[in-house]
Motif scaffolding. Structure first.
Motif, PDB file in Angstrom:
ATOM      1  N   ALA A 137      -3.192  -2.839   5.333  1.00 26.25           N
ATOM      2  CA  ALA A 137      -4.240  -1.937   5.709  1.00 26.25           C
ATOM      3  C   ALA A 137      -4.227  -1.361   7.279  1.00 26.25           C
ATOM      4  O   ALA A 137      -4.378  -0.261   7.522  1.00 26.25           O
ATOM      5  CB  ALA A 137      -5.595  -2.288   5.317  1.00 26.25           C
ATOM      6  N   GLU A 139      -2.288   6.665  10.186  1.00 25.76           N
ATOM      7  CA  GLU A 139      -3.395   7.615  10.068  1.00 25.76           C
ATOM      8  C   GLU A 139      -3.638   8.177  11.332  1.00 25.76           C
ATOM      9  O   GLU A 139      -4.101   9.319  11.842  1.00 25.76           O
ATOM     10  CB  GLU A 139      -4.306   7.272   9.233  1.00 25.76           C
ATOM     11  CG  GLU A 139      -3.871   7.055   7.621  1.00 25.76           C
ATOM     12  CD  GLU A 139      -5.240   6.749   6.627  1.00 25.76           C
ATOM     13  OE1 GLU A 139      -5.061   6.752   5.411  1.00 25.76           O
ATOM     14  OE2 GLU A 139      -6.132   5.770   7.214  1.00 25.76           O
ATOM     15  N   ILE A 154       1.000  -1.198  -0.020  1.00 25.10           N
ATOM     16  CA  ILE A 154      -0.130  -0.126   0.089  1.00 25.10           C
ATOM     17  C   ILE A 154       0.714   1.152   0.056  1.00 25.10           C
ATOM     18  O   ILE A 154       1.913   1.185   0.805  1.00 25.10           O
ATOM     19  CB  ILE A 154      -0.964   0.059   1.213  1.00 25.10           C
ATOM     20  CG1 ILE A 154      -2.053  -1.035   1.063  1.00 25.10           C
ATOM     21  CG2 ILE A 154      -1.610   1.329   1.481  1.00 25.10           C
ATOM     22  CD1 ILE A 154      -2.835  -1.208   2.372  1.00 25.10           C
ATOM     23  N   ARG A 183       0.718   5.548   0.326  1.00 28.15           N
ATOM     24  CA  ARG A 183       0.165   6.861   0.440  1.00 28.15           C
ATOM     25  C   ARG A 183       0.912   7.949  -0.354  1.00 28.15           C
ATOM     26  O   ARG A 183       1.913   8.041   0.113  1.00 28.15           O
ATOM     27  CB  ARG A 183       0.004   6.916   1.998  1.00 28.15           C
ATOM     28  CG  ARG A 183      -1.013   8.119   2.362  1.00 28.15           C
ATOM     29  CD  ARG A 183      -0.943   8.288   3.961  1.00 28.15           C
ATOM     30  NE  ARG A 183      -1.567   9.529   4.433  1.00 28.15           N
ATOM     31  CZ  ARG A 183      -1.095  10.845   4.563  1.00 28.15           C
ATOM     32  NH1 ARG A 183       0.159  10.906   4.187  1.00 28.15           N
ATOM     33  NH2 ARG A 183      -1.810  11.980   4.882  1.00 28.15           N
ATOM     34  N   TRP A 226     -11.751   8.990  -4.836  1.00 26.51           N
ATOM     35  CA  TRP A 226     -10.571   9.686  -4.797  1.00 26.51           C
ATOM     36  C   TRP A 226     -10.602  10.808  -5.794  1.00 26.51           C
ATOM     37  O   TRP A 226     -11.391  10.764  -7.042  1.00 26.51           O
ATOM     38  CB  TRP A 226      -9.473   8.697  -5.092  1.00 26.51           C
ATOM     39  CG  TRP A 226      -9.263   7.666  -4.139  1.00 26.51           C
ATOM     40  CD1 TRP A 226      -9.713   6.238  -4.427  1.00 26.51           C
ATOM     41  CD2 TRP A 226      -8.765   7.712  -2.765  1.00 26.51           C
ATOM     42  NE1 TRP A 226      -9.415   5.553  -3.197  1.00 26.51           N
ATOM     43  CE2 TRP A 226      -8.863   6.273  -2.261  1.00 26.51           C
ATOM     44  CE3 TRP A 226      -8.461   8.839  -2.196  1.00 26.51           C
ATOM     45  CZ2 TRP A 226      -8.385   5.988  -1.064  1.00 26.51           C
ATOM     46  CZ3 TRP A 226      -7.827   8.426  -0.583  1.00 26.51           C
ATOM     47  CH2 TRP A 226      -8.007   7.218  -0.106  1.00 26.51           C
ATOM     48  N   ARG A 247      -3.671   2.051   9.019  1.00 25.39           N
ATOM     49  CA  ARG A 247      -4.662   2.814   9.873  1.00 25.39           C
ATOM     50  C   ARG A 247      -3.786   3.302  11.011  1.00 25.39           C
ATOM     51  O   ARG A 247      -4.175   4.199  11.506  1.00 25.39           O
ATOM     52  CB  ARG A 247      -5.780   1.805  10.220  1.00 25.39           C
ATOM     53  CG  ARG A 247      -6.741   1.719   9.039  1.00 25.39           C
ATOM     54  CD  ARG A 247      -7.921   0.991   9.814  1.00 25.39           C
ATOM     55  NE  ARG A 247      -7.524  -0.541  10.234  1.00 25.39           N
ATOM     56  CZ  ARG A 247      -7.616  -1.538   9.496  1.00 25.39           C
ATOM     57  NH1 ARG A 247      -8.021  -1.390   8.196  1.00 25.39           N
ATOM     58  NH2 ARG A 247      -7.192  -2.824   9.932  1.00 25.39           N
ATOM     59  N   THR A 295      -3.071   4.069  -2.341  1.00 29.75           N
ATOM     60  CA  THR A 295      -3.176   3.236  -3.810  1.00 29.75           C
ATOM     61  C   THR A 295      -2.636   1.819  -3.402  1.00 29.75           C
ATOM     62  O   THR A 295      -1.987   1.725  -2.387  1.00 29.75           O
ATOM     63  CB  THR A 295      -2.386   4.096  -4.890  1.00 29.75           C
ATOM     64  OG1 THR A 295      -0.751   4.014  -4.360  1.00 29.75           O
ATOM     65  CG2 THR A 295      -2.773   5.425  -4.972  1.00 29.75           C
ATOM     66  N   GLU A 296      -2.932   0.940  -4.338  1.00 29.44           N
ATOM     67  CA  GLU A 296      -1.885  -0.078  -4.432  1.00 29.44           C
ATOM     68  C   GLU A 296      -0.756  -0.314  -5.416  1.00 29.44           C
ATOM     69  O   GLU A 296      -1.035   0.274  -6.597  1.00 29.44           O
ATOM     70  CB  GLU A 296      -2.737  -1.567  -4.868  1.00 29.44           C
ATOM     71  CG  GLU A 296      -2.075  -2.791  -4.985  1.00 29.44           C
ATOM     72  CD  GLU A 296      -2.969  -3.803  -5.450  1.00 29.44           C
ATOM     73  OE1 GLU A 296      -2.579  -4.901  -5.542  1.00 29.44           O
ATOM     74  OE2 GLU A 296      -4.208  -3.429  -5.959  1.00 29.44           O
ATOM     75  N   LEU A 353      -7.105   2.546  -3.973  1.00 31.30           N
ATOM     76  CA  LEU A 353      -7.888   1.555  -3.258  1.00 31.30           C
ATOM     77  C   LEU A 353      -9.512   1.760  -3.072  1.00 31.30           C
ATOM     78  O   LEU A 353      -9.587   3.178  -3.160  1.00 31.30           O
ATOM     79  CB  LEU A 353      -7.500   1.407  -1.741  1.00 31.30           C
ATOM     80  CG  LEU A 353      -5.988   1.020  -1.579  1.00 31.30           C
ATOM     81  CD1 LEU A 353      -5.603   0.746  -0.129  1.00 31.30           C
ATOM     82  CD2 LEU A 353      -5.725  -0.354  -2.420  1.00 31.30           C
ATOM     83  N   PRO A 354     -10.155   0.800  -3.507  1.00 34.80           N
ATOM     84  CA  PRO A 354     -11.847   0.933  -3.213  1.00 34.80           C
ATOM     85  C   PRO A 354     -12.180   1.247  -2.107  1.00 34.80           C
ATOM     86  O   PRO A 354     -12.804   0.666  -1.409  1.00 34.80           O
ATOM     87  CB  PRO A 354     -12.180  -0.210  -3.924  1.00 34.80           C
ATOM     88  CG  PRO A 354     -11.203  -1.328  -3.319  1.00 34.80           C
ATOM     89  CD  PRO A 354      -9.829  -0.652  -3.448  1.00 34.80           C
ATOM     90  N   ARG A 355     -12.019   2.644  -1.368  1.00 36.54           N
ATOM     91  CA  ARG A 355     -12.408   3.132  -0.142  1.00 36.54           C
ATOM     92  C   ARG A 355     -13.265   4.369   0.010  1.00 36.54           C
ATOM     93  O   ARG A 355     -14.289   4.316   0.699  1.00 36.54           O
ATOM     94  CB  ARG A 355     -11.058   3.144   0.598  1.00 36.54           C
ATOM     95  CG  ARG A 355     -11.378   3.377   2.120  1.00 36.54           C
ATOM     96  CD  ARG A 355      -9.935   3.537   2.982  1.00 36.54           C
ATOM     97  NE  ARG A 355      -9.394   4.595   2.777  1.00 36.54           N
ATOM     98  CZ  ARG A 355      -8.343   4.965   3.612  1.00 36.54           C
ATOM     99  NH1 ARG A 355      -7.598   4.010   4.525  1.00 36.54           N
ATOM    100  NH2 ARG A 355      -7.799   5.984   3.483  1.00 36.54           N
ATOM    101  N   VAL A 356     -12.724   4.913  -1.097  1.00 35.46           N
ATOM    102  CA  VAL A 356     -13.671   6.418  -0.968  1.00 35.46           C
ATOM    103  C   VAL A 356     -13.480   6.994  -2.127  1.00 35.46           C
ATOM    104  O   VAL A 356     -12.926   6.404  -3.263  1.00 35.46           O
ATOM    105  CB  VAL A 356     -13.007   7.651  -0.042  1.00 35.46           C
ATOM    106  CG1 VAL A 356     -12.967   7.253   1.169  1.00 35.46           C
ATOM    107  CG2 VAL A 356     -11.658   7.893  -0.275  1.00 35.46           C
TER     108      VAL A 356
END
Length: 238
Positions: free
Chosen positions: A69, A76, A2, A4, A187, A73, A103-104, A182-185
Motif C-alpha cells: 500500500a 498516486e 496490489i 491498479r 468502487w 500511495r 485491487t488485490e 481493496l476495502p478502501r472506497v
C-alpha cells in the motif's frame, strides 16, 4: 500484490483508429516515475472491437502492480504532482466513463505460465469479465463467494440447474486471474477477471462458447451486472 487498473473510454474527439497509439504513449508515462515510486510492472491494454463488439464500454486499460500500500500511495502522490502530469489520461479519456480500481490480485490458475509471460514480455490476449455484485451482498461476502465461483458461469449457486454451467477445459485459457477491489472506497466495479491466451483462435473460441452458453448478462444472487472485454495486452515494464 496490489494492482491498479485504469479503465479508459476514449473522448469523442479522439478517433478510434488513433486511440491505441496515443493510449500506449500515455500509459507508458508510469515507467518514467522515479525509483521507489515506479510500479513494479506496467502493462497497457487496448480493446479489440471485432471480438468485444462495435461499442465497447471501455477502449483500453492501464494496469500497474505495486509491492504494498505504501508503494501505491507514493505513486498516486507522484501522479497528482507536477512530475506526474504527463501520465494523466485527460487528453484521450472521457473522465466520467474512465474509472480506476485498486485491487488485490489473486492468481487462480496458471501461475507458472504468468511468470514466463512477465519475464518474456511482449503481447498476449485476454478475455476479461467485469461485474457488479448482487444487491444484499457486502463486498467481503461477494469476494468470498466469487472465489468459489471459479470455473463456472451463471449467477446462482448450486449447479447448472440453479443457473450455472461448468466452463470446458478447451476454453479455460492459459491462466486465470481474479482481481478483488481493496476495502478502501466505494468502487464502481466489484470484480474483474482475466483469462489469458496466446492466439486469437483460443480467445475467439472462448468468446463463442460464452455467446452460446451465456447469451445474456449474468445476474442472480452473485452478480447484478456483468460484461466482457477482449483486449490485447502489452508489457511496458516488468
Amino acid at each position: 500484490m496490489i494492482k491498479r487498473i485504469e479503465f479508459v473510454t476514449r473522448r469523442t474527439d479522439v478517433p478510434a483508429g488513433r486511440f491505441p497509439a496515443v493510449w500506449r504513449h500515455v500509459a507508458a508515462g508510469a515507467v518514467d516515475a522515479p525509483p521507489g515510486v515506479r510500479p513494479s510492472r506496467v502493462a497497457v491494454c487496448t480493446t479489440l472491437p471485432d471480438l468485444t463488439g462495435p461499442e465497447p464500454r471501455h477502449d483500453g486499460l492501464a494496469v500497474e502492480w505495486f509491492a504494498d500500500a505504501g508503494h501505491l500511495r507514493r505513486f498516486e502522490g507522484w501522479l497528482g504532482g507536477p512530475g506526474g502530469l504527463s501520465r494523466r489520461a485527460d487528453r484521450v479519456a472521457d473522465p466520467v466513463r474512465s474509472p480506476v480500481l485498486v485491487t488485490e490480485e489473486s492468481v487462480m490458475r496458471g501461475s507458472g505460465w504468468l511468470d514466463r509471460r512477465w519475464r518474456d514480455g511482449g503481447e498476449k490476449l485476454k478475455h476479461m469479465a467485469v461485474a457488479v455484485r448482487a444487491a444484499g451482498l457486502t463486498p467481503a461476502e461477494f469476494s468470498e463467494r466469487w472465489r468459489g465461483h471459479s470455473g463456472r458461469v451463471g449467477g446462482s449457486q448450486g449447479g447448472q440447474q440453479g443457473g450455472q454451467a461448468a466452463i470446458p477445459d478447451l476454453v479455460k485459457g492459459l491462466a486465470y486471474v481474479q482481481n478483488h477491489p481493496l476495502p478502501r472506497v466505494a468502487w464502481p466495479y466489484d470484480a474483474v477477471n482475466e483469462v489469458y491466451f496466446d492466439d486469437v483462435a483460443g480467445l475467439r473460441a472462448r468468446i463463442e462458447w460464452f455467446r452460446e452458453n451465456l447469451p445474456g448478462p449474468v445476474r442472480g444472487d452473485l452478480f447484478r451486472e456483468s460484461w466482457f472485454l477482449a483486449v490485447r495486452e502489452e508489457v511496458l515494464s516488468a
